[in-house]
Write a protein that holds these residues in place. Structure first.
Motif, mmCIF file in Angstrom:
data_model
loop_
_atom_site.group_PDB
_atom_site.id
_atom_site.type_symbol
_atom_site.label_atom_id
_atom_site.label_comp_id
_atom_site.label_asym_id
_atom_site.label_seq_id
_atom_site.Cartn_x
_atom_site.Cartn_y
_atom_site.Cartn_z
ATOM 1 N N THR A 169 0.813 -1.218 0.000
ATOM 2 C CA THR A 169 0.000 0.000 0.000
ATOM 3 C C THR A 169 0.845 1.266 0.000
ATOM 4 O OG1 THR A 169 -1.934 -1.060 0.972
ATOM 5 C CG2 THR A 169 -1.707 1.308 1.301
ATOM 6 N N PRO A 170 1.791 1.475 0.929
ATOM 7 C CA PRO A 170 2.556 2.725 0.869
ATOM 8 C C PRO A 170 3.446 2.816 -0.363
ATOM 9 C CG PRO A 170 3.457 1.287 2.569
ATOM 10 C CD PRO A 170 2.165 0.659 2.106
ATOM 11 N N PHE A 171 4.018 1.699 -0.810
ATOM 12 C CA PHE A 171 4.831 1.718 -2.023
ATOM 13 C C PHE A 171 3.969 2.101 -3.221
ATOM 14 C CE2 PHE A 171 6.925 0.110 -5.751
ATOM 15 C CZ PHE A 171 8.289 0.209 -5.508
ATOM 16 N N GLY A 172 2.820 1.447 -3.344
ATOM 17 C CA GLY A 172 1.930 1.752 -4.461
ATOM 18 C C GLY A 172 1.434 3.180 -4.436
ATOM 19 N N ALA A 211 12.522 1.102 -10.662
ATOM 20 C CA ALA A 211 11.958 0.014 -11.464
ATOM 21 C C ALA A 211 10.491 0.251 -11.773
ATOM 22 C CB ALA A 211 12.138 -1.320 -10.737
ATOM 23 N N ALA A 212 9.758 0.879 -10.823
ATOM 24 C CA ALA A 212 8.320 1.082 -10.996
ATOM 25 C C ALA A 212 8.000 2.226 -11.944
ATOM 26 C CB ALA A 212 7.654 1.323 -9.648
ATOM 27 N N PHE A 213 8.700 3.346 -11.799
ATOM 28 C CA PHE A 213 8.335 4.494 -12.649
ATOM 29 C C PHE A 213 9.504 5.378 -13.055
ATOM 30 C CE2 PHE A 213 7.965 6.082 -8.361
ATOM 31 C CZ PHE A 213 8.184 7.462 -8.399
ATOM 32 N N GLY A 214 10.719 4.862 -12.919
ATOM 33 C CA GLY A 214 11.860 5.545 -13.512
ATOM 34 C C GLY A 214 12.444 6.684 -12.725
ATOM 35 N N GLU A 215 11.999 6.898 -11.478
ATOM 36 C CA GLU A 215 12.504 8.013 -10.677
ATOM 37 C C GLU A 215 12.688 7.578 -9.230
ATOM 38 O OE1 GLU A 215 9.981 11.413 -10.801
ATOM 39 O OE2 GLU A 215 9.793 11.401 -12.996
ATOM 40 N N ARG A 216 13.560 8.321 -8.535
ATOM 41 C CA ARG A 216 13.643 8.170 -7.100
ATOM 42 C C ARG A 216 12.454 8.873 -6.455
ATOM 43 N NH1 ARG A 216 16.348 3.983 -5.218
ATOM 44 N NH2 ARG A 216 18.537 3.951 -5.818
ATOM 45 N N SER A 217 11.889 8.240 -5.440
ATOM 46 C CA SER A 217 10.785 8.821 -4.676
ATOM 47 C C SER A 217 11.235 8.972 -3.232
ATOM 48 C CB SER A 217 9.547 7.927 -4.749
ATOM 49 O OG SER A 217 8.632 8.214 -3.704
ATOM 50 N N ASP A 218 11.273 10.197 -2.732
ATOM 51 C CA ASP A 218 11.674 10.410 -1.337
ATOM 52 C C ASP A 218 10.746 9.656 -0.397
ATOM 53 O OD1 ASP A 218 13.750 12.022 -2.137
ATOM 54 O OD2 ASP A 218 12.681 13.913 -1.775
ATOM 55 N N TYR A 219 9.462 9.661 -0.701
ATOM 56 C CA TYR A 219 8.507 8.986 0.168
ATOM 57 C C TYR A 219 8.771 7.483 0.192
ATOM 58 C CZ TYR A 219 4.033 7.238 1.968
ATOM 59 O OH TYR A 219 3.079 6.591 2.696
#
Length: 559
Positions: A169-172, A211-219
């Motif tokens: 859930t939080p990853f998605g 891998a999921a969307f091509g960017e680093r996510s701070d969250y």
């Protein structure tokens, strides 16, 4: 056309008008000079002075305006739907949850000074409900009611428990907010969900966002690196504010909602302080849209906004699954239900622990127990072992099947395929000769050991119907350290309201995961963010004292 579609889809009562207008991109100034954009929905005539429903959203204003704002503007409200900081044209940087108190209070201060605004009702689901709790202890007198839906005051933190991380859930959600403003994001949603599902298997997991969307996510990086106790999440937890709320609150949740435990905790805090609050919990998942929130906004919210009492009803209204009926109660947890231990036994048996003479125990016939992990098992002999074993391999993790999730495989599902796996044990009562009703908090005490120090224990309560199909009711997971030594794993399952029907059986599943809902335990003790080695483990359930504790109607004296 949209109005008719929403009315039909949600089974709403006909609106007062379908002729609504939208003032777009109103600029709401924040104390630091940032401006947040908002749209104002209202009837084409007579909108000024109507009660205002305030909705603050990280998901944009146009689509959510059609789904959330339009039905209210057609039924007696004007609606201000605002994009939170850093999204969909609003200024600043989006820092999830952290900025919602200061920005929410500033928005209220602006709203009460508008000549067209009078009484205010806070409204919204999920994140849109969390922002209500962020300001709830410091509301201006113009705010007359709150309607938080499938939400809680400490959003995200339940997912990041040190003793059990919910991953999916939080990853998605991190992927969602990281991609939602890309071109054609709605059309690409199904493709993105598949890509996200594959990314959850990435090793190390800290590379999963790329891998999921091509960017680093701070969250995403932060949920992997910091558990709920970390200072990183300062400002997320507004649970201390709940008891200080003085306006009436109508809280709406679902038995398969991701935020249900926290939502019930919030209601209990209001209840303990004697605040004017009521609770509705239906058989819903998190993203299951239905008419209840809108109906409550009209019957409860508008009444308080106009200074009148809404129609009288019990403080707690619960949908009792299995019975498939709404029932009213005086409180949560409701009175009249007592904890009863159902013991896990040899041969896949599940039996109620005797407490004096028990009429509920009489609801269980003397027929053979239901199937174990290997299928229907014969009655055990006297020399039956006092432990059951299985092998858990994080490289082939026990999969999640239905339950508390945001993906399409959510809610109540047939568990037949899951229970056929060798890494899932089941314990089943005889056929019930009478109904057994369970309403309240559910927990389990599983005596457990592993060949590795680090292991998880997942427990699921199921209803086995007359055809032998097993349907999940509620579940939970706990992570253990030092699991080589036998210890009691205390597992808190989701609360529920369920009637197990005569002719059905009660079943308990025990396994070591539900991936990707919960992060797989690598077995090494490494951080889940950086682990690259996956170790299989031999797990042991020590039966006899292992039990699930169910709040049963009437306790020892009830049938």
């Amino acid at each position: 056309m949209i109005s008719h579609l929403i009315e039909r889809k949600l089974k709403l009562s006909p609106p007062l008008t379908r002729n609504v207008v939208v003032q777009k991109d109103l600029r709401v100034p924040m104390p630091d000079g940032v401006e947040l954009l908002a749209d104002r929905w209202m009837p084409r005539s007579g909108g000024d002075g109507l009660p205002t429903a305030l909705i603050r959203s990280p998901y944009g204003r146009r689509m959510f305006g059609q789904i959330l704002a339009r039905p209210l503007a057609e039924r007696g409200y004007q609606v201000l739907i605002q994009s939170v900081r850093g999204g969909f044209g609003s200024g600043g940087v989006f820092d999830p949850m952290r900025q919602e108190r200061s920005d929410g209070l500033a928005t209220l201060d602006w709203l009460v000074r508008q000549p067209w605004s009078d009484a205010i009702v806070l409204y919204g689901l999920s994140y849109l409900g969390h922002v209500q709790w962020a300001v709830a202890d410091q509301l201006p007198p113009q705010v007359k009611a709150m309607i938080p839906v499938v939400t809680e005051s400490a959003l995200t933190l339940e997912f990041l428990r040190p003793d059990g991380m919910s991953l999916e859930t939080p990853f998605g959600w991190g992927v969602l907010v990281g991609t939602q403003e890309r071109p054609l994001s709605m059309l690409r949603q199904a493709f993105q969900e598949k890509k996200t599902a594959r990314a959850l298997r990435t090793l190390p997991l800290r590379d999963g966002d790329v891998a999921a969307f091509g960017e680093r996510s701070d969250y995403i990086q932060d949920i992997l690196a910091h558990d709920a106790d970390s200072a990183r999440w300062d400002g997320f937890d507004h649970s201390a504010r709940v008891a200080d709320v003085t306006v009436p609150v109508s809280s709406i949740g679902g038995w398969y909602d991701i935020f249900l435990p926290g939502q019930l905790r919030d209601f209990e805090a209001l209840q303990a302080k004697g605040r004017p609050a009521r609770l509705t919990v239906g058989p819903w998942t998190h993203a299951e849209f239905n008419s209840t929130p809108i109906d409550e906004a009209v019957s409860f919210g508008l009444a308080h906004a106009r200074g009148v009492q809404p129609s009288d009803r019990a403080p707690v209204r619960l949908y009792v699954m299995g019975e498939n009926a709404w029932r009213d109660f005086s409180s949560w947890p409701p009175p009249g239900y007592s904890p009863r231990r159902f013991l896990l036994g040899s041969g896949g048996k599940l039996t109620m622990e005797p407490v004096g003479s028990s009429a509920v125990g009489g609801a269980l016939t003397t027929e053979a127990a239901g199937p174990s992990a290997a299928g229907d098992a014969p009655a055990p002999e006297a020399s039956a072992p006092s432990a059951d074993t299985y092998r858990y391999d994080p490289a082939d993790p026990t999969p999640a099947a239905g339950g508390v999730r945001l993906v399409s495989d959510t809610g109540r599902v047939d568990n037949t395929v899951l229970e056929a796996r060798a890494d899932v044990l089941t314990y089943t009562t005889p056929v019930l000769s009478q109904d057994v009703e369970v309403v309240g908090e559910v927990s389990a005490e599983i005596w457990f050991s592993s060949s590795l120090p680090h292991a998880d224990v997942f427990v699921r309560l199921c209803d086995v119907d007359a055809e032998g199909r097993s349907w999940n009711v509620c579940d939970g997971l706990v992570s253990l350290t030092n699991a080589v030594e036998p210890q009691r794993a205390d597992v808190r399952l989701w609360p529920t309201a369920y009637r197990f029907r005569r002719g059905h059986r009660i079943r308990v599943q025990v396994s070591s995961g539900a991936f990707p809902r919960y992060a797989r335990n690598p077995g090494t003790g490494e951080s889940r963010a950086t682990a690259t080695t996956l170790l299989a483990a031999d797990q042991t359930i020590h039966i006899g004292q292992s039990a699930i504790i169910l709040p049963v109607a009437g306790g020892a004296d009830s049938t």
